[in-house]
Design an enzyme around this catalytic site. Structure first.
Site, PDB file in Angstrom:
ATOM      1  N   ASP A  26      15.212  34.635 -30.043  1.00 43.59           N
ATOM      2  CA  ASP A  26      14.841  35.794 -29.444  1.00 43.59           C
ATOM      3  C   ASP A  26      13.221  35.289 -29.138  1.00 43.59           C
ATOM      4  O   ASP A  26      12.477  34.532 -29.803  1.00 43.59           O
ATOM      5  CB  ASP A  26      14.269  37.378 -30.562  1.00 43.59           C
ATOM      6  CG  ASP A  26      13.710  38.646 -29.143  1.00 43.59           C
ATOM      7  OD1 ASP A  26      14.101  38.203 -28.304  1.00 43.59           O
ATOM      8  OD2 ASP A  26      13.218  39.464 -30.050  1.00 43.59           O
ATOM      9  N   GLY A  27      12.368  35.349 -27.918  1.00 45.13           N
ATOM     10  CA  GLY A  27      11.394  35.774 -27.741  1.00 45.13           C
ATOM     11  C   GLY A  27      10.806  34.311 -26.167  1.00 45.13           C
ATOM     12  O   GLY A  27      10.123  34.103 -25.829  1.00 45.13           O
ATOM     13  N   ASN A  28      12.292  34.685 -25.447  1.00 46.97           N
ATOM     14  CA  ASN A  28      12.584  33.303 -24.496  1.00 46.97           C
ATOM     15  C   ASN A  28      11.223  33.861 -23.080  1.00 46.97           C
ATOM     16  O   ASN A  28      10.785  33.327 -23.110  1.00 46.97           O
ATOM     17  CB  ASN A  28      13.546  33.131 -24.225  1.00 46.97           C
ATOM     18  CG  ASN A  28      14.754  32.504 -24.746  1.00 46.97           C
ATOM     19  OD1 ASN A  28      14.025  32.084 -25.452  1.00 46.97           O
ATOM     20  ND2 ASN A  28      16.203  32.927 -24.566  1.00 46.97           N
ATOM     21  N   GLY A  29      11.227  35.095 -22.889  1.00 51.72           N
ATOM     22  CA  GLY A  29      11.484  35.958 -21.646  1.00 51.72           C
ATOM     23  C   GLY A  29       9.410  35.785 -21.875  1.00 51.72           C
ATOM     24  O   GLY A  29       8.613  35.159 -21.294  1.00 51.72           O
ATOM     25  N   HIS A  43      14.984  31.246 -20.994  1.00 46.46           N
ATOM     26  CA  HIS A  43      16.079  31.091 -21.160  1.00 46.46           C
ATOM     27  C   HIS A  43      16.498  29.835 -21.456  1.00 46.46           C
ATOM     28  O   HIS A  43      17.157  28.751 -22.135  1.00 46.46           O
ATOM     29  CB  HIS A  43      17.502  31.809 -20.817  1.00 46.46           C
ATOM     30  CG  HIS A  43      16.936  32.538 -20.477  1.00 46.46           C
ATOM     31  ND1 HIS A  43      17.476  34.169 -21.405  1.00 46.46           N
ATOM     32  CD2 HIS A  43      16.816  34.243 -19.871  1.00 46.46           C
ATOM     33  CE1 HIS A  43      16.611  35.221 -21.143  1.00 46.46           C
ATOM     34  NE2 HIS A  43      16.788  35.115 -20.509  1.00 46.46           N
ATOM     35  N   SER A  71      23.930  40.669 -26.424  1.00 43.91           N
ATOM     36  CA  SER A  71      24.041  41.590 -27.327  1.00 43.91           C
ATOM     37  C   SER A  71      25.043  42.408 -26.482  1.00 43.91           C
ATOM     38  O   SER A  71      24.970  41.686 -24.970  1.00 43.91           O
ATOM     39  CB  SER A  71      23.194  41.886 -28.054  1.00 43.91           C
ATOM     40  OG  SER A  71      22.443  42.907 -27.289  1.00 43.91           O
ATOM     41  N   SER A  72      26.042  43.184 -27.095  1.00 43.44           N
ATOM     42  CA  SER A  72      26.469  43.982 -26.870  1.00 43.44           C
ATOM     43  C   SER A  72      24.975  44.659 -25.356  1.00 43.44           C
ATOM     44  O   SER A  72      25.927  45.657 -24.353  1.00 43.44           O
ATOM     45  CB  SER A  72      27.354  45.062 -26.713  1.00 43.44           C
ATOM     46  OG  SER A  72      27.739  45.094 -27.888  1.00 43.44           O
ATOM     47  N   ARG A  77      19.794  44.604 -19.390  1.00 43.14           N
ATOM     48  CA  ARG A  77      18.794  43.740 -18.601  1.00 43.14           C
ATOM     49  C   ARG A  77      18.758  43.585 -16.960  1.00 43.14           C
ATOM     50  O   ARG A  77      19.947  43.626 -16.817  1.00 43.14           O
ATOM     51  CB  ARG A  77      18.513  42.668 -18.579  1.00 43.14           C
ATOM     52  CG  ARG A  77      18.578  42.382 -20.541  1.00 43.14           C
ATOM     53  CD  ARG A  77      18.562  41.363 -21.116  1.00 43.14           C
ATOM     54  NE  ARG A  77      17.644  41.327 -22.415  1.00 43.14           N
ATOM     55  CZ  ARG A  77      16.950  40.460 -23.536  1.00 43.14           C
ATOM     56  NH1 ARG A  77      16.373  38.812 -22.230  1.00 43.14           N
ATOM     57  NH2 ARG A  77      16.715  40.540 -24.274  1.00 43.14           N
ATOM     58  N   LEU A 137      30.784  20.502 -38.397  1.00 39.16           N
ATOM     59  CA  LEU A 137      29.986  22.226 -38.500  1.00 39.16           C
ATOM     60  C   LEU A 137      30.707  22.355 -37.360  1.00 39.16           C
ATOM     61  O   LEU A 137      31.637  22.394 -36.560  1.00 39.16           O
ATOM     62  CB  LEU A 137      28.583  21.987 -38.058  1.00 39.16           C
ATOM     63  CG  LEU A 137      27.627  23.382 -37.377  1.00 39.16           C
ATOM     64  CD1 LEU A 137      27.311  23.903 -38.291  1.00 39.16           C
ATOM     65  CD2 LEU A 137      26.489  22.999 -37.077  1.00 39.16           C
ATOM     66  N   ARG A 191      15.331  36.065 -37.472  1.00 39.01           N
ATOM     67  CA  ARG A 191      14.998  36.037 -35.831  1.00 39.01           C
ATOM     68  C   ARG A 191      14.061  35.152 -35.527  1.00 39.01           C
ATOM     69  O   ARG A 191      12.580  35.690 -36.432  1.00 39.01           O
ATOM     70  CB  ARG A 191      15.385  38.269 -36.025  1.00 39.01           C
ATOM     71  CG  ARG A 191      15.205  37.966 -34.814  1.00 39.01           C
ATOM     72  CD  ARG A 191      15.018  39.772 -34.367  1.00 39.01           C
ATOM     73  NE  ARG A 191      14.907  40.221 -33.369  1.00 39.01           N
ATOM     74  CZ  ARG A 191      15.308  40.212 -32.492  1.00 39.01           C
ATOM     75  NH1 ARG A 191      15.733  41.921 -33.710  1.00 39.01           N
ATOM     76  NH2 ARG A 191      15.399  41.114 -31.153  1.00 39.01           N
ATOM     77  N   ARG A 197      14.033  43.097 -36.372  1.00 46.40           N
ATOM     78  CA  ARG A 197      15.232  43.853 -36.945  1.00 46.40           C
ATOM     79  C   ARG A 197      16.759  43.422 -36.847  1.00 46.40           C
ATOM     80  O   ARG A 197      16.310  42.335 -36.624  1.00 46.40           O
ATOM     81  CB  ARG A 197      14.777  45.255 -35.706  1.00 46.40           C
ATOM     82  CG  ARG A 197      14.683  44.512 -34.526  1.00 46.40           C
ATOM     83  CD  ARG A 197      14.730  45.817 -32.908  1.00 46.40           C
ATOM     84  NE  ARG A 197      14.779  45.570 -31.733  1.00 46.40           N
ATOM     85  CZ  ARG A 197      13.056  45.265 -31.508  1.00 46.40           C
ATOM     86  NH1 ARG A 197      12.622  45.963 -31.761  1.00 46.40           N
ATOM     87  NH2 ARG A 197      12.708  45.620 -29.732  1.00 46.40           N
TER      88      ARG A 197
HETATM   89  C1  IPE Z   1      19.121  40.207 -29.447  1.00 37.22           C
HETATM   90  O1  IPE Z   1      17.904  39.990 -28.590  1.00 37.22           O
HETATM   91  C2  IPE Z   1      19.556  39.534 -28.721  1.00 37.22           C
HETATM   92  C3  IPE Z   1      19.924  38.149 -28.689  1.00 37.22           C
HETATM   93  C4  IPE Z   1      19.038  37.748 -28.797  1.00 37.22           C
HETATM   94  C5  IPE Z   1      21.005  37.802 -27.949  1.00 37.22           C
HETATM   95  P1  IPE Z   1      17.218  40.957 -27.491  1.00 37.22           P
HETATM   96  O2  IPE Z   1      15.711  41.199 -27.537  1.00 37.22           O
HETATM   97  O3  IPE Z   1      17.722  41.903 -26.718  1.00 37.22           O
HETATM   98  O4  IPE Z   1      16.538  42.346 -28.816  1.00 37.22           O
HETATM   99  P2  IPE Z   1      15.922  43.859 -28.872  1.00 37.22           P
HETATM  100  O5  IPE Z   1      16.551  44.638 -27.789  1.00 37.22           O
HETATM  101  O6  IPE Z   1      14.669  43.366 -28.740  1.00 37.22           O
HETATM  102  O7  IPE Z   1      16.055  44.459 -30.096  1.00 37.22           O
HETATM  103  C1  IPE Z   2      16.314  36.374 -26.264  1.00 41.74           C
HETATM  104  O1  IPE Z   2      15.056  36.577 -24.981  1.00 41.74           O
HETATM  105  C2  IPE Z   2      17.041  35.446 -25.315  1.00 41.74           C
HETATM  106  C3  IPE Z   2      18.063  36.851 -25.065  1.00 41.74           C
HETATM  107  C4  IPE Z   2      18.629  38.115 -25.710  1.00 41.74           C
HETATM  108  C5  IPE Z   2      19.142  36.229 -24.268  1.00 41.74           C
HETATM  109  P1  IPE Z   2      14.441  36.899 -25.156  1.00 41.74           P
HETATM  110  O2  IPE Z   2      15.091  37.214 -22.786  1.00 41.74           O
HETATM  111  O3  IPE Z   2      14.840  38.801 -25.451  1.00 41.74           O
HETATM  112  O4  IPE Z   2      12.897  37.092 -24.909  1.00 41.74           O
HETATM  113  P2  IPE Z   2      11.993  38.336 -24.727  1.00 41.74           P
HETATM  114  O5  IPE Z   2      12.595  38.833 -25.947  1.00 41.74           O
HETATM  115  O6  IPE Z   2      11.755  39.297 -24.084  1.00 41.74           O
HETATM  116  O7  IPE Z   2      10.033  37.153 -24.905  1.00 41.74           O
HETATM  117 MG    MG Z   3      14.399  39.586 -27.043  1.00 36.13          MG
END
Ligand code: IPE
Ligand code: IPE
Ligand code: MG
Length: 263
Positions: A26-29, A43, A71-72, A77, A137, A191, A197
């Site tokens: 998480d955290g790419n955005g 991403h 995720s489902s 998005r 692996l 995470r 979470r």
């Molecule tokens: C969880 O990340 C799913 C993936 C990393 C694929 P999200 O960024 O979608 O999670 P929430 O919505 O903040 O819980």
């Molecule tokens: C996780 O990064 C990648 C995916 C859920 C596909 P996010 O896209 O959720 O990045 P943030 O949480 O917005 O920084």
């Molecule tokens: Mg996220």
């Protein structure tokens, strides 16, 4: 002992190096936003972290690495981000599978494939088939995956195969139908990105997994950050319902047995 070992029925061995690591990437955005870049640039950069972490896990002798890619709930998005992520997944499969195969890595995809287009489904099938017998692996990518979906599909598939179980069934009957029936339960969950979470990841399988959360954003996560997570894991006492005294007693017994053998 079968590979799928249920922590609520038998007490698993807890080795120093985790056998199975599961990661919510998480955290790419936010990584992209900090750099005034579009979210999708995060991403793209995240893919490089995937390469580094796969390599590091292979070198560390970790048997199973499971990555949450989509995720489902991520269908909620903006459409262009969803399209970008699907295209990135397809591109990764087309470009990286040979490299995985050359490195003796087995690739598995878990999740609901019914919403993927034919081309993507075909690539997934080919990639799994090509790498099926690899032994270094097992890399699992969770795509359109949800823990609740997994449990629901397992119940449905089980009842179709064994209708007599409608009258009643236990954990042991259900487990062979879960998506990760080929892997031990995760020892360590990581995470990135600061949220604390589970976001509908491996709900069943993480019953006794050690949880680790870091503020580091996924594109900035590296080998040292992975080592820090493993280090934190190694300091934990995994009791699986027992008391600390029981574990210490067991350890003493093992040490005494070893000393006897060495004599
Ligand atoms: C969880 O990340 C799913 C993936 C990393 C694929 P999200 O960024 O979608 O999670 P929430 O919505 O903040 O819980
Ligand atoms: C996780 O990064 C990648 C995916 C859920 C596909 P996010 O896209 O959720 O990045 P943030 O949480 O917005 O920084
Ligand atoms: Mg996220």
């Amino acid at each position: 002992m079968p590979i799928f070992q249920s922590s609520t029925r038998t007490i698993p061995d807890a080795p120093g190096v985790p056998s199975h690591i599961a990661i919510i990437m998480d955290g790419n955005g936010r990584w992209a936003k900090q750099r005034f870049l579009p979210r999708v640039a995060g991403h793209q950069r995240g893919v490089e972290t995937v390469r580094d972490v796969v390599r590091a896990c292979r070198e560390l002798g970790i048997g199973y690495l499971t990555l949450f890619a989509f995720s489902s709930e991520n269908w909620r998005r903006p459409a262009d981000e969803v399209t970008f992520l699907m295209q990135l997944f397809l591109k990764m499969l087309e470009r990286e599978v040979i490299k995985l195969h050359d490195n003796n890595i087995r690739l598995r995809i878990i999740g609901d494939r019914s919403h993927f287009d034919d081309k993507l489904n075909q690539r997934i099938t080919e990639a799994e088939l090509l790498t099926a017998n690899n032994t270094s692996l097992t890399l699992t990518v969770a795509a359109n995956y949800g823990g609740r979906w997994d449990i629901t599909q397992a119940v449905q598939t089980m009842l179709r195969a064994r209708p007599e179980l409608a009258a009643g069934f236990g954990e042991a009957e259900l487990e062979p139908y879960l998506s990760m029936n080929y892997a031990p339960e995760p020892d360590l969950f990581i995470r990135t990105g600061g949220e604390q979470r589970i976001s509908n990841f491996l709900l069943w399988q993480m019953a006794y997994t050690e949880l680790y959360f870091t503020d580091t954003l996924w594109p900035a996560f590296d080998r040292n950050a992975l080592q820090a997570a493993i280090h934190s894991y190694q300091k934990r006492e995994r009791r699986f319902g027992r008391t600390s005294e029981q574990l210490q007693g067991e350890q003493l017994k093992n040490e005494q047995a070893q000393a006897k053998k060495d004599r």
